[in-house]
Write a protein that holds these residues in place. Sequence first.
Motif, PDB file in Angstrom:
ATOM      1  N   UNK A 159      28.981   4.277   0.792  1.00  0.00           N
ATOM      2  CA  UNK A 159      29.708   5.418   0.252  1.00  0.00           C
ATOM      3  C   UNK A 159      29.757   5.332  -1.261  1.00  0.00           C
ATOM      4  N   UNK A 160      29.581   6.483  -1.921  1.00  0.00           N
ATOM      5  CA  UNK A 160      29.643   6.576  -3.379  1.00  0.00           C
ATOM      6  C   UNK A 160      30.901   7.319  -3.803  1.00  0.00           C
ATOM      7  N   UNK A 161      31.552   6.831  -4.869  1.00  0.00           N
ATOM      8  CA  UNK A 161      32.743   7.456  -5.430  1.00  0.00           C
ATOM      9  C   UNK A 161      32.547   7.645  -6.936  1.00  0.00           C
ATOM     10  N   UNK A 162      33.172   8.666  -7.480  1.00  0.00           N
ATOM     11  CA  UNK A 162      33.241   8.789  -8.936  1.00  0.00           C
ATOM     12  C   UNK A 162      34.648   8.429  -9.393  1.00  0.00           C
ATOM     13  N   UNK A 186      27.953   9.978   1.110  1.00  0.00           N
ATOM     14  CA  UNK A 186      27.680   8.727   1.811  1.00  0.00           C
ATOM     15  C   UNK A 186      26.346   8.827   2.523  1.00  0.00           C
ATOM     16  N   UNK A 187      25.928   7.712   3.087  1.00  0.00           N
ATOM     17  CA  UNK A 187      24.654   7.650   3.806  1.00  0.00           C
ATOM     18  C   UNK A 187      24.742   6.544   4.841  1.00  0.00           C
ATOM     19  N   UNK A 225      16.949  -0.439  -0.188  1.00  0.00           N
ATOM     20  CA  UNK A 225      16.906   0.000  -1.579  1.00  0.00           C
ATOM     21  C   UNK A 225      17.036   1.514  -1.619  1.00  0.00           C
ATOM     22  N   UNK A 226      18.080   2.007  -2.304  1.00  0.00           N
ATOM     23  CA  UNK A 226      18.325   3.437  -2.448  1.00  0.00           C
ATOM     24  C   UNK A 226      18.148   3.856  -3.905  1.00  0.00           C
ATOM     25  N   UNK A 227      17.653   5.069  -4.113  1.00  0.00           N
ATOM     26  CA  UNK A 227      17.724   5.666  -5.443  1.00  0.00           C
ATOM     27  C   UNK A 227      19.111   6.265  -5.615  1.00  0.00           C
ATOM     28  N   UNK A 228      19.540   6.398  -6.865  1.00  0.00           N
ATOM     29  CA  UNK A 228      20.829   7.006  -7.165  1.00  0.00           C
ATOM     30  C   UNK A 228      20.624   8.329  -7.912  1.00  0.00           C
ATOM     31  N   UNK A 271      21.082   8.569  -3.228  1.00  0.00           N
ATOM     32  CA  UNK A 271      19.887   9.368  -3.001  1.00  0.00           C
ATOM     33  C   UNK A 271      19.121   8.897  -1.781  1.00  0.00           C
ATOM     34  N   UNK A 272      17.805   8.956  -1.878  1.00  0.00           N
ATOM     35  CA  UNK A 272      16.971   8.654  -0.713  1.00  0.00           C
ATOM     36  C   UNK A 272      16.781   7.147  -0.540  1.00  0.00           C
TER      37      UNK A 272
END
Length: 418
Positions: free
Chosen positions: A87-90, A102-103, A158-161, A168-169
């Motif tokens: 999960x990504x947060x700002x 999230x992913x 490994x994910x891109x941001x 990202x993917x």
Amino acid sequence: MSQMIYAGSVGTPSALCKAAVKGSISGNGEGTYSILLRDDYSMQLMGTVPVDNAGILCISSDRKYVYAANECKDFDRGLNGSGGGVTAFKVKEDGTLEKINDSISYGSRASSVAVTEDNRYLVVSNHGSHTTVVCRYVQNDRGEWELQRGFDDASVALFSLQENGGIGRLCDLKVFDGHGYWIHGGGQSTSHLHCVRIKEDYVVSCNRGADSLEFMKIDREAETLTLLSRNHTKRGLAPRHAAFHPSKDLLYVCNENYACASVYQVDYQGGRLHHLQTLPSMGEDYMAAHPIPDFTKEHCDRDEANTSCMGDLRRVSPSDIHVSSDGAHVYVANRTIKGNSASIASYQVLKDGTLALTGVNPLEGGDPRGFRLLDDSHLIVGLLEKGLVCVYSLDDRGMFREKVSEASIPACASFVLG
């Protein structure tokens, strides 16, 4: 000057995930916490974002984004057994967190996250499950039917941001096989990747299940992970967490199955790690009663047939490790298994990068799953079982001076500084 601390917790706030895990997650955490650390090192909880079992966090170098590994087996709610998540947060203007996206983590029970210095890539380790997830019977050479157990894959993703900090993917996925010394116990029946650390595009992942340190590098042109080497530790140690020295080519590792830490020289050009030292994380009295075994081949053949004794040996289990910003001290958290006092070991870093145990700082019970140095004179630790977060001041030797403050926050397993 006050600052924000972000804490990850083990637990499942959603009813759906609680029903799915059926009590297999030890903790009652409610997600990611935003904690205000005042000038006097007192704490105030400022906000919570509900996330399932977001135990381990990392933060971008610009302190704008926080990422959490979601240690679940069913993160994709519509698909049973879909694996873990990330999960990504700002970081908002008031310092609290807001979810971006999230992913799925492309593996079971995501255990750790790390972000590259330029905030372009995110690396996630997938621990996999201790439990058997596939049951198959196959015929052996004698025509007899035997049980073949299948386990979740252990992997590094490994994910891109994205430009907004979102996930990202998926760029690449590396799956690791093998098992450790305690093949019938101690979580070593198969590979289990417990952490990832990044330094200048080099990636280290602790494979506690296979007694191995996986050394990789991010290939930015191909957007893949290149496996440089698999570096086997002493058998049975189960390397759990690692920390790079801030200025030397050294890696420090805490080992989960026994009360000890290890030091490795990092050979970036050769793509390998070279063992320099393994030393206790407890005092002389404890180590005299519970020495680290010297596993010989004869010992291995005997004990692999019946490894129930492993539970008697693992009374203290190191959980986390950090290096001070000046590189002068290393700290290791010691969880307790059978009634011993939890503690944090303090080490002095010698000129050659090896360690000398300065002393062991007792904690007030609990399960210190994670901690963090706030600066070179203060440390924050989460006592999981007590639902407490405590701040301790440190003296010049890296030993505890006194407890400065505490706050009631449940199941904190990691901390990052805003």
